[in-house]
Scaffold this motif. Structure first.
Motif, PDB file in Angstrom:
ATOM      1  N   PHE A 138      19.414-148.972  19.260  1.00 43.62           N
ATOM      2  CA  PHE A 138      18.637-149.035  18.016  1.00 43.62           C
ATOM      3  C   PHE A 138      19.484-148.636  16.806  1.00 43.62           C
ATOM      4  O   PHE A 138      19.392-149.248  15.743  1.00 43.62           O
ATOM      5  N   SER A 139      20.328-147.624  17.004  1.00 43.88           N
ATOM      6  CA  SER A 139      21.133-147.235  15.844  1.00 43.88           C
ATOM      7  C   SER A 139      22.187-148.296  15.559  1.00 43.88           C
ATOM      8  O   SER A 139      22.515-148.566  14.401  1.00 43.88           O
ATOM      9  N   GLY A 140      22.706-148.956  16.605  1.00 42.62           N
ATOM     10  CA  GLY A 140      23.650-150.064  16.402  1.00 42.62           C
ATOM     11  C   GLY A 140      22.998-151.222  15.664  1.00 42.62           C
ATOM     12  O   GLY A 140      23.574-151.810  14.740  1.00 42.62           O
ATOM     13  N   ASP A 168      12.042-147.196  18.558  1.00 40.20           N
ATOM     14  CA  ASP A 168      12.030-148.204  17.507  1.00 40.20           C
ATOM     15  C   ASP A 168      11.509-149.486  18.125  1.00 40.20           C
ATOM     16  O   ASP A 168      12.279-150.254  18.663  1.00 40.20           O
ATOM     17  N   SER A 180      21.759-153.409   8.240  1.00 40.77           N
ATOM     18  CA  SER A 180      21.863-152.819   6.901  1.00 40.77           C
ATOM     19  C   SER A 180      22.998-153.452   6.091  1.00 40.77           C
ATOM     20  O   SER A 180      23.113-153.241   4.888  1.00 40.77           O
ATOM     21  N   LYS A 220      18.467-142.798  26.424  1.00 40.58           N
ATOM     22  CA  LYS A 220      19.662-142.507  25.618  1.00 40.58           C
ATOM     23  C   LYS A 220      20.359-143.814  25.213  1.00 40.58           C
ATOM     24  O   LYS A 220      20.808-143.978  24.080  1.00 40.58           O
ATOM     25  N   TYR A 266      21.751-158.532  20.238  1.00 42.49           N
ATOM     26  CA  TYR A 266      22.618-157.374  19.999  1.00 42.49           C
ATOM     27  C   TYR A 266      23.774-157.367  21.006  1.00 42.49           C
ATOM     28  O   TYR A 266      24.909-157.032  20.673  1.00 42.49           O
ATOM     29  N   LYS A 325      20.375-151.091  13.665  1.00 40.46           N
ATOM     30  CA  LYS A 325      20.099-150.679  12.276  1.00 40.46           C
ATOM     31  C   LYS A 325      21.349-150.819  11.416  1.00 40.46           C
ATOM     32  O   LYS A 325      21.289-151.289  10.282  1.00 40.46           O
ATOM     33  N   GLU A 326      22.455-150.408  11.972  1.00 40.11           N
ATOM     34  CA  GLU A 326      23.711-150.462  11.220  1.00 40.11           C
ATOM     35  C   GLU A 326      24.066-151.921  10.890  1.00 40.11           C
ATOM     36  O   GLU A 326      24.438-152.238   9.755  1.00 40.11           O
ATOM     37  N   GLU A 350      18.613-145.365  22.342  1.00 43.45           N
ATOM     38  CA  GLU A 350      18.884-144.683  21.056  1.00 43.45           C
ATOM     39  C   GLU A 350      20.132-145.276  20.430  1.00 43.45           C
ATOM     40  O   GLU A 350      20.196-145.559  19.236  1.00 43.45           O
ATOM     41  N   SER A 351      21.138-145.490  21.275  1.00 41.41           N
ATOM     42  CA  SER A 351      22.387-146.050  20.765  1.00 41.41           C
ATOM     43  C   SER A 351      22.210-147.528  20.361  1.00 41.41           C
ATOM     44  O   SER A 351      22.733-147.971  19.337  1.00 41.41           O
TER      45      SER A 351
END
Ligand code: SF4
Length: 164
Positions: free
Chosen positions: A132-134, A3, A140, A126, A14, A136-137, A129-130
């Motif tokens: 980017f998902s954090g 991402d 949102s 890895k 972040y 995004k959450e 990945e965590s």
């Protein structure tokens, strides 16, 4: 993965403060009014001037690349932080995904008179990945995450917005 639509500042925020990340991303900005932000900019603009040549690649802005190909980030902070490390790792990831391998980074701390070398580790993919998902959450959510008081709040550009 990857991402790469984020800026280095977003990756940094972040780790620093989820609320700050949300506010900054939604273009709620007070950066120009804060003396600590101004100090940071002054140090950025005047430190290591001999090497200075900021480079923009996609969404990232690298402070400068030295003659050995090492990417540099200048920080005004008087301590080495995880936020700085992952900001530079994000730059390395961006370059990797563009086909530039074996890049290393260095964070320069003019106030500390120190440098920290940053290399890409096998676990980092890895970890991102965590991250980017954090992110995004958080983004949102329809409103900013709640205020969580931290040591850095008094120096934050959003201090008045959060506490006054
Ligand atoms: S003042 Fe504190 S809680 Fe508010 S955005 Fe800044 S760091 Fe986060």
């Amino acid at each position: 993965m990857p991402d790469l639509q984020y800026t280095g500042t977003q990756i940094n925020y972040y780790f620093v403060c989820k609320r700050k990340l949300w506010l900054f991303t939604k273009d709620i900005r007070f950066e120009n009014e804060n003396e600590y932000v101004q100090l940071g900019r002054l140090i950025d603009e005047n430190s290591y001037k001999r090497n200075k040549k900021q480079i923009e690649i996609g969404k990232i802005k690298i402070d400068f690349i030295d003659n050995k190909g090492v990417i540099h980030e200048v920080k005004k902070s008087n301590k080495i932080e995880k936020a700085h490390i992952y900001q530079v790792k994000y730059y390395i990831l961006t370059l990797k995904k563009m086909g530039v391998e074996n890049v290393t980074g260095e964070i320069d701390y003019p106030k500390l008179k120190k440098r920290k070398t940053i290399v890409w580790d096998s676990d980092d993919e890895k970890e991102f990945e965590s991250i980017f998902s954090g992110i995004k959450e958080i983004l949102s959510q329809s409103g900013p995450p709640a205020v969580v008081k931290k040591n850095i709040c008094s120096k934050c550009a959003y201090y008045e917005f959060c506490f006054v």
